[in-house]
Scaffold this motif. Structure first.
Motif, PDB file in Angstrom:
ATOM      1  N   ALA A 115      46.241  38.406  37.652  1.00 14.09           N
ATOM      2  CA  ALA A 115      45.141  39.309  37.300  1.00 14.09           C
ATOM      3  C   ALA A 115      43.807  38.574  37.315  1.00 14.09           C
ATOM      4  O   ALA A 115      42.807  39.095  37.825  1.00 14.09           O
ATOM      5  N   GLU A 116      43.774  37.353  36.784  1.00 11.06           N
ATOM      6  CA  GLU A 116      42.544  36.566  36.804  1.00 11.06           C
ATOM      7  C   GLU A 116      42.156  36.214  38.235  1.00 11.06           C
ATOM      8  O   GLU A 116      40.974  36.240  38.599  1.00 11.06           O
ATOM      9  N   TYR A 117      43.157  35.889  39.042  1.00  4.73           N
ATOM     10  CA  TYR A 117      42.906  35.543  40.438  1.00  4.73           C
ATOM     11  C   TYR A 117      42.323  36.749  41.190  1.00  4.73           C
ATOM     12  O   TYR A 117      41.365  36.614  41.955  1.00  4.73           O
ATOM     13  N   GLU A 118      42.878  37.935  40.971  1.00  3.64           N
ATOM     14  CA  GLU A 118      42.375  39.155  41.618  1.00  3.64           C
ATOM     15  C   GLU A 118      40.950  39.468  41.176  1.00  3.64           C
ATOM     16  O   GLU A 118      40.111  39.844  41.983  1.00  3.64           O
ATOM     17  N   CYS A 140      38.651  36.992  42.872  1.00  6.62           N
ATOM     18  CA  CYS A 140      38.473  37.362  44.282  1.00  6.62           C
ATOM     19  C   CYS A 140      37.525  38.552  44.433  1.00  6.62           C
ATOM     20  O   CYS A 140      36.668  38.578  45.320  1.00  6.62           O
ATOM     21  N   THR A 141      37.654  39.529  43.550  1.00  2.00           N
ATOM     22  CA  THR A 141      36.779  40.698  43.586  1.00  2.00           C
ATOM     23  C   THR A 141      35.333  40.298  43.301  1.00  2.00           C
ATOM     24  O   THR A 141      34.402  40.767  43.974  1.00  2.00           O
ATOM     25  N   ASP A 142      35.112  39.428  42.319  1.00  2.00           N
ATOM     26  CA  ASP A 142      33.766  38.957  41.996  1.00  2.00           C
ATOM     27  C   ASP A 142      33.146  38.191  43.165  1.00  2.00           C
ATOM     28  O   ASP A 142      31.965  38.377  43.493  1.00  2.00           O
ATOM     29  N   ILE A 143      33.951  37.339  43.796  1.00  2.00           N
ATOM     30  CA  ILE A 143      33.456  36.573  44.946  1.00  2.00           C
ATOM     31  C   ILE A 143      33.102  37.518  46.094  1.00  2.00           C
ATOM     32  O   ILE A 143      32.060  37.365  46.739  1.00  2.00           O
ATOM     33  N   ASP A 144      33.928  38.511  46.342  1.00  2.00           N
ATOM     34  CA  ASP A 144      33.652  39.484  47.400  1.00  2.00           C
ATOM     35  C   ASP A 144      32.362  40.251  47.133  1.00  2.00           C
ATOM     36  O   ASP A 144      31.563  40.476  48.040  1.00  2.00           O
ATOM     37  N   ASN A 145      32.167  40.649  45.874  1.00  2.00           N
ATOM     38  CA  ASN A 145      30.943  41.378  45.518  1.00  2.00           C
ATOM     39  C   ASN A 145      29.694  40.507  45.704  1.00  2.00           C
ATOM     40  O   ASN A 145      28.675  40.971  46.198  1.00  2.00           O
ATOM     41  N   GLU A 146      29.790  39.246  45.300  1.00  2.51           N
ATOM     42  CA  GLU A 146      28.658  38.334  45.472  1.00  2.51           C
ATOM     43  C   GLU A 146      28.377  38.087  46.950  1.00  2.51           C
ATOM     44  O   GLU A 146      27.223  38.019  47.371  1.00  2.51           O
ATOM     45  N   LEU A 147      29.426  37.962  47.738  1.00  4.73           N
ATOM     46  CA  LEU A 147      29.257  37.752  49.173  1.00  4.73           C
ATOM     47  C   LEU A 147      28.621  38.972  49.829  1.00  4.73           C
ATOM     48  O   LEU A 147      27.725  38.839  50.673  1.00  4.73           O
ATOM     49  N   ARG A 148      29.034  40.165  49.443  1.00  3.04           N
ATOM     50  CA  ARG A 148      28.415  41.386  49.965  1.00  3.04           C
ATOM     51  C   ARG A 148      26.938  41.447  49.593  1.00  3.04           C
ATOM     52  O   ARG A 148      26.091  41.814  50.413  1.00  3.04           O
ATOM     53  N   SER A 149      26.624  41.102  48.369  1.00  2.00           N
ATOM     54  CA  SER A 149      25.230  41.092  47.923  1.00  2.00           C
ATOM     55  C   SER A 149      24.405  40.083  48.720  1.00  2.00           C
ATOM     56  O   SER A 149      23.288  40.379  49.150  1.00  2.00           O
ATOM     57  N   PHE A 150      24.959  38.907  48.938  1.00  3.60           N
ATOM     58  CA  PHE A 150      24.268  37.882  49.711  1.00  3.60           C
ATOM     59  C   PHE A 150      24.040  38.338  51.144  1.00  3.60           C
ATOM     60  O   PHE A 150      22.929  38.192  51.689  1.00  3.60           O
ATOM     61  N   LEU A 151      25.059  38.905  51.771  1.00  2.00           N
ATOM     62  CA  LEU A 151      24.925  39.370  53.145  1.00  2.00           C
ATOM     63  C   LEU A 151      23.928  40.525  53.255  1.00  2.00           C
ATOM     64  O   LEU A 151      23.215  40.644  54.259  1.00  2.00           O
ATOM     65  N   LYS A 152      23.853  41.366  52.237  1.00  5.73           N
ATOM     66  CA  LYS A 152      22.858  42.447  52.214  1.00  5.73           C
ATOM     67  C   LYS A 152      21.452  41.853  52.164  1.00  5.73           C
ATOM     68  O   LYS A 152      20.549  42.315  52.882  1.00  5.73           O
TER      69      LYS A 152
END
Length: 151
Positions: free
Chosen positions: A9-12, A15-27
């Protein structure tokens, strides 16, 4: 078994937090590239319009060269950088005392009812200037405003 489920659960969540930050950065990168392309397009348009205006003016367009700039020449717009915090910039329109737009306040773009005084650089080329020269000035001004927004 409970420990493994907790780690999963912590790993998921991680991963979700990293994905959100990456999307924000790419935006942010996409927004920057779009604004940069707009600045390049504005400068390109301004340079082409300036060349067209110079061609249409013929010999009359040679009245103001780099060797003949008036001593009173000042920019109508400037970008101020805060010396204490270099990341803080402000686009400022020159007031009547400094040259530029009459009645303009700092940090306010000139509106249609403000009178442009004689220090407007277009006036150096005469009263009846080609439309391309005015369009060129507008393009460079738009490029400066977008560049300020990027910074």
């Amino acid at each position: 078994m409970c420990i493994r489920d907790s780690n999963t659960a912590e790993y998921e969540k991680l991963c979700t937090d990293i994905d959100n930050e990456l999307r924000s950065f790419l935006k942010c990168v996409d927004d920057y590239q779009t604004a940069h392309a707009e600045v390049v397009a504005a400068c390109r348009s301004g340079i082409l319009d300036l060349a067209r205006a110079r061609k249409s003016m013929g010999n009359r367009g040679m009245g103001v060269t780099t060797l003949q700039y008036p001593a009173r020449m000042t920019a109508t717009q400037i970008i101020d950088i805060d010396p204490e915090n270099e990341s803080v910039m402000a686009l400022r329109y020159r007031s009547n005392q400094e040259g530029g737009y009459a009645g303009a306040k700092a940090d306010s773009p000139p509106s249609g009812d403000e009178k442009v005084i004689e220090t407007d650089p277009i006036r150096w080329f005469g009263v009846l200037v080609p439309q391309q020269l005015r369009t060129s000035q507008t393009s460079f001004s738009r490029g400066l405003q977008v560049q300020h927004l990027i910074s």
